[in-house]
Design a protein around this motif. Structure first.
Motif, PDB file in Angstrom:
ATOM      1  N   PHE A   1       0.842  -1.207   0.000  1.00  0.00           N
ATOM      2  CA  PHE A   1       0.000   0.000   0.000  1.00  0.00           C
ATOM      3  C   PHE A   1       0.875   1.254   0.000  1.00  0.00           C
ATOM      4  CE2 PHE A   1      -2.206   3.257   2.690  1.00  0.00           C
ATOM      5  CZ  PHE A   1      -3.125   3.642   1.735  1.00  0.00           C
ATOM      6  N   TYR A   2       1.939   1.198   0.772  1.00  0.00           N
ATOM      7  CA  TYR A   2       2.850   2.348   0.828  1.00  0.00           C
ATOM      8  C   TYR A   2       3.416   2.649  -0.555  1.00  0.00           C
ATOM      9  CZ  TYR A   2       6.712   5.287   2.505  1.00  0.00           C
ATOM     10  OH  TYR A   2       7.582   6.318   2.721  1.00  0.00           O
ATOM     11  N   MET A   3       3.817   1.616  -1.260  1.00  0.00           N
ATOM     12  CA  MET A   3       4.377   1.819  -2.597  1.00  0.00           C
ATOM     13  C   MET A   3       3.305   2.317  -3.562  1.00  0.00           C
ATOM     14  SD  MET A   3       6.893  -1.466  -2.812  1.00  0.00           S
ATOM     15  CE  MET A   3       8.386  -0.774  -3.440  1.00  0.00           C
ATOM     16  N   GLN A   4       2.129   1.733  -3.461  1.00  0.00           N
ATOM     17  CA  GLN A   4       1.032   2.165  -4.338  1.00  0.00           C
ATOM     18  C   GLN A   4       0.639   3.608  -4.054  1.00  0.00           C
ATOM     19  OE1 GLN A   4      -1.557  -1.653  -3.865  1.00  0.00           O
ATOM     20  NE2 GLN A   4      -2.123  -0.709  -5.785  1.00  0.00           N
ATOM     21  N   ALA A   5       0.709   3.999  -2.793  1.00  0.00           N
ATOM     22  CA  ALA A   5       0.366   5.373  -2.432  1.00  0.00           C
ATOM     23  C   ALA A   5       1.357   6.366  -3.035  1.00  0.00           C
ATOM     24  CB  ALA A   5       0.314   5.523  -0.915  1.00  0.00           C
ATOM     25  N   ARG A   6       2.461   5.849  -3.569  1.00  0.00           N
ATOM     26  CA  ARG A   6       3.410   6.716  -4.266  1.00  0.00           C
ATOM     27  C   ARG A   6       3.218   6.634  -5.781  1.00  0.00           C
ATOM     28  NH1 ARG A   6       2.961   8.414  -0.254  1.00  0.00           N
ATOM     29  NH2 ARG A   6       4.365   8.494   1.514  1.00  0.00           N
TER      30      ARG A   6
END
Lengths: 428, 265
Positions: free
Chosen positions: A380-385
């Motif tokens: 999710f953290y990567m997708q949020a970027r």
């Protein structure tokens, strides 16, 4: 053609004229013993969970001379600055560059070594028992060996730049028998990189053995980059013997192959010695890596540190079975053994069997196996970027391997392996 | 009539609008009808007690899979965020979430991570130019007083709280979002780090960008001065005021908001 002795299928015993007579006779003995030795079964402890069917050798044949010598030599480029490079194609030496070696250091094909350095060859070549299951295949290796390398660094000599060895296989169902014999005198230092590569995508068979012998205070950094074709069956059998205060760090990166059986044996033979055993295995498709290890502490104050990491996608499989054996009298042993599986698919299977056998009480040993997927929060953290989930997953997998590569001292080599891992995973 | 309609359209296309948003985690309702508008160029703060739903609001907008939106919508310049299923689509459309607890990603360097994020915004087939990228990255790291050596460190691994938050702002600066949601960016920061982070945010304030700053404490709002302050209570915006509301909350606590709400209800 005599129908009872097929010549187009199956491996034949055809002793190579390159060897001295005494070795050819030893090869004949090895071949006879190979034929007499039963094939492994899953009932053998060292073949637990193994896919025995994948070991069928009937399709493979003795490799013909290679056709594309120049192409392979040109493709044998890895590190920019090296001390020496030898290139083998279908077991034959096709290129040798040794002008960067310090005086006294020997990097030569084994058949030359058997003549010019016979005492050394007799002392160290296949001097360790193959105890982790592939005894039969070690005999096959010995019987059909024609290539292979001796690296000998005399006492107190340091080879600053890496030595690169390329082992190519070419042609459908060709068989190769790479061998790397490294003998380090007291306080000698060297870095050796083995590249195992296919000239084409054809099915092939590789049966390789490494023997490493470290004298007192010697230091070996070794990296194997296994990049056989996706249709290759390969055995890679390693033994490392560390004398007093010597230190070995060996990394095996299994980037290719269809079915890989790896056996790695480290013997801490001298007080204060150290062996670091590393492996990275990015697995996908129906690839299968089966690794068996033994950390044998035969001397006090020695350290062994094993870390294997597997990523398992699609229907891939990884087997790990490791043993730390601490012999009586090996006081103050430090031994670590860890296998970590990053499971990316529900259809992938990992069997991890770490083990200890401790015969004295003054030791520090830890062993363990972990299995887990990519955490939802990490993704999710990567997708949020803005990073797409597929790339995000691949970045996490690459990172999982990169953080292990930090164990390699040589920065250039580390970067090179990292780049190959990235290419394998399709990251940048 | 027509003028009003046009005005509304322009407003809609220049704002982050949250309308009647309700959301659950499992069976538990966390957001109970949130209404909020952040026009471009403005900084809005959401304050509230722990558990009031402010961090949930941030995660829901970004698309965290743990939450289920049960009603309402979030329009980013007129585009419904919930029409974009994956969090990465929303991010590429221009939404940025600075995490309260940034994740560690072992083995993935800051430089490669941010580069992948920047690259993801380029049209297919277009490659990010490495020299330009590093020049830009270093300039922004320097401004945030992040040592350049951090480019080769793994994302957030072994970082102090302050370093993590500075790296969140670095990512925001590199990705140039239309709207940024800062979730408790001040938590765990000492006064120096707070100043650096606030300077970083203030440098990005622009007529083309809106901010939603979520915080528990008024202190951050001394440095990032908001245009409006909203107070969240039990999954709703209970009160809205100007920056002085934050001071009032600091002085009186949150309970009087609830009491006031009950009194008006």
């Amino acid at each position: 053609m005599n129908p009872e002795t097929p010549t187009t299928d199956g491996l034949q015993f055809t002793p190579s004229p390159v060897w001295p007579d005494w070795f050819r006779s030893a090869q004949q003995d090895a071949w006879n013993e190979y034929l007499a030795t039963p094939a492994p079964t899953r009932k053998d402890e060292t073949w637990r969970y193994a896919n025995i069917k994948a070991l069928d050798l009937s399709a493979f044949r003795n490799a013909p001379p290679i056709a594309s010598e120049g192409k392979l030599i040109n493709a044998s480029t890895g590190l920019e600055a090296i001390a020496a490079k030898l290139v083998f194609g279908n077991n034959a030496l096709v290129h040798s560059q040794t002008d960067g070696l310090p005086a006294g250091v020997v990097v030569q094909p084994l058949d030359v070594a058997a003549r010019e350095n016979e005492a050394l060859f007799r002392q160290y070549f296949l001097s360790q028992p193959v105890e982790l299951g592939s005894h039969k295949y070690a005999l096959l290796h010995k019987a059909l060996l024609s290539g292979g390398v001796l690296v000998h660094v005399p006492a107190n000599v340091e080879v600053a730049l890496p030595i690169e060895l390329y082992h190519w296989v070419e042609g459908a169902n060709s068989s190769v028998f790479p061998h790397t014999l490294i003998v380090l005198g007291d306080n000698a230092k060297v870095t050796v990189v083995d590249h195992f590569k296919s000239a084409d995508g054809a099915p092939a068979f590789a049966c390789g053995i490494n023997d490493f012998h470290l004298g007192r205070g010697a230091k070996l950094d070794y990296v194997a980059i296994q990049d056989w074709s996706a249709d290759t069956l390969a055995f890679h059998i390693n033994s490392t013997v560390c004398d007093r205060d010597s230190s070995s760090t060996a990394l095996v990166a299994n980037l290719g192959g269809r079915h890989i059986r790896g056996e790695s044996f480290s013997k801490l033979a001298g007080e204060g010695s150290r062996s670091v055993m590393l492996s990275i295995n990015p697995l996908d498709g129906e690839r299968h890596v089966d690794q068996r290890t033994l950390q044998d502490h035969a001397a006090p104050n020695a350290t062994s540190d094993l870390l294997y990491r597997n990523s398992l996608d699609d229907k891939s499989q990884a087997i790990f079975s490791g043993l730390i054996r601490v012999e009586p009298g090996s006081k103050q042993t430090d031994a670590y053994q860890k296998v970590e599986n990053l499971v990316l698919s529900e259809d992938a299977v990992a069997h991890s069997m770490p083990g200890l056998q401790i015969l004295n009480d003054d030791v520090r040993c830890t062993h363990g196996a972990t299995s887990g997927g990519i955490s939802q929060d990490e993704l999710f953290y990567m997708q949020a970027r803005g990073i797409r989930p597929d790339l995000g997953r691949r970045l996490v997998v690459a990172g999982f391997f990169h953080s292990l590569l930090e164990r390699l001292d040589n920065e250039t080599l580390r970067a090179r392996v990292a780049a190959l891992v990235n290419a394998r995973l399709g990251v940048e | 009539m027509r003028g009003l309609h046009q005005e509304f359209l322009i407003y809609l296309l220049m704002s982050l609008v949250i309308k009647n948003l309700t959301a659950n985690i499992g069976d538990q309702q966390i957001l109970k009808g949130v209404n909020l508008e952040v026009p471009k160029g403005e900084v809005h703060a959401i304050m509230g007690k722990n558990g009031s739903g402010k961090s949930t609001l941030a995660k829901i907008m970004a698309g965290h899979p743990d939450y289920t939106v049960t009603g309402g919508e979030v329009l980013m310049d007129g585009e419904n965020l919930f029409d974009m299923e994956e969090p990465d689509e929303r991010a590429r459309a221009g939404l940025f979430l600075a995490f309260q607890y940034p994740m560690e990603i072992p083995g993935v360097t800051i430089a490669n991570f941010i580069r992948a994020a920047v690259q993801a915004r380029l049209p297919e087939g277009e490659e990010l130019e490495a020299t330009d990228y590093y020049a830009n990255l270093y300039a922004k790291m320097d401004a945030l007083k992040i040592p350049r050596a951090f480019t080769s460190r793994s994302v957030n691994e072994g970082f102090s709280g302050g370093e993590k938050k500075r790296c969140e702002i670095l990512q925001m600066a590199m990705l140039e979002p239309k709207y940024a949601v800062l979730d408790e960016t001040d938590s765990g920061l000492d006064i120096d780090a707070l100043k650096i982070v606030s300077d970083g945010v203030n440098a990005l304030r622009s007529p083309d960008r809106g901010f939603l700053v979520i915080t528990h404490y008024q202190r951050l709002l001394n440095y990032i001065v908001p245009d409006k302050v909203h107070v969240m209570v039990d999954g709703r915006i209970a009160m809205t005021g100007d920056k002085d509301l934050a001071l009032e909350l600091e002085a009186k606590g949150y309970d009087w908001v609830t009491e006031g709400e009950l009194a008006t209800a």
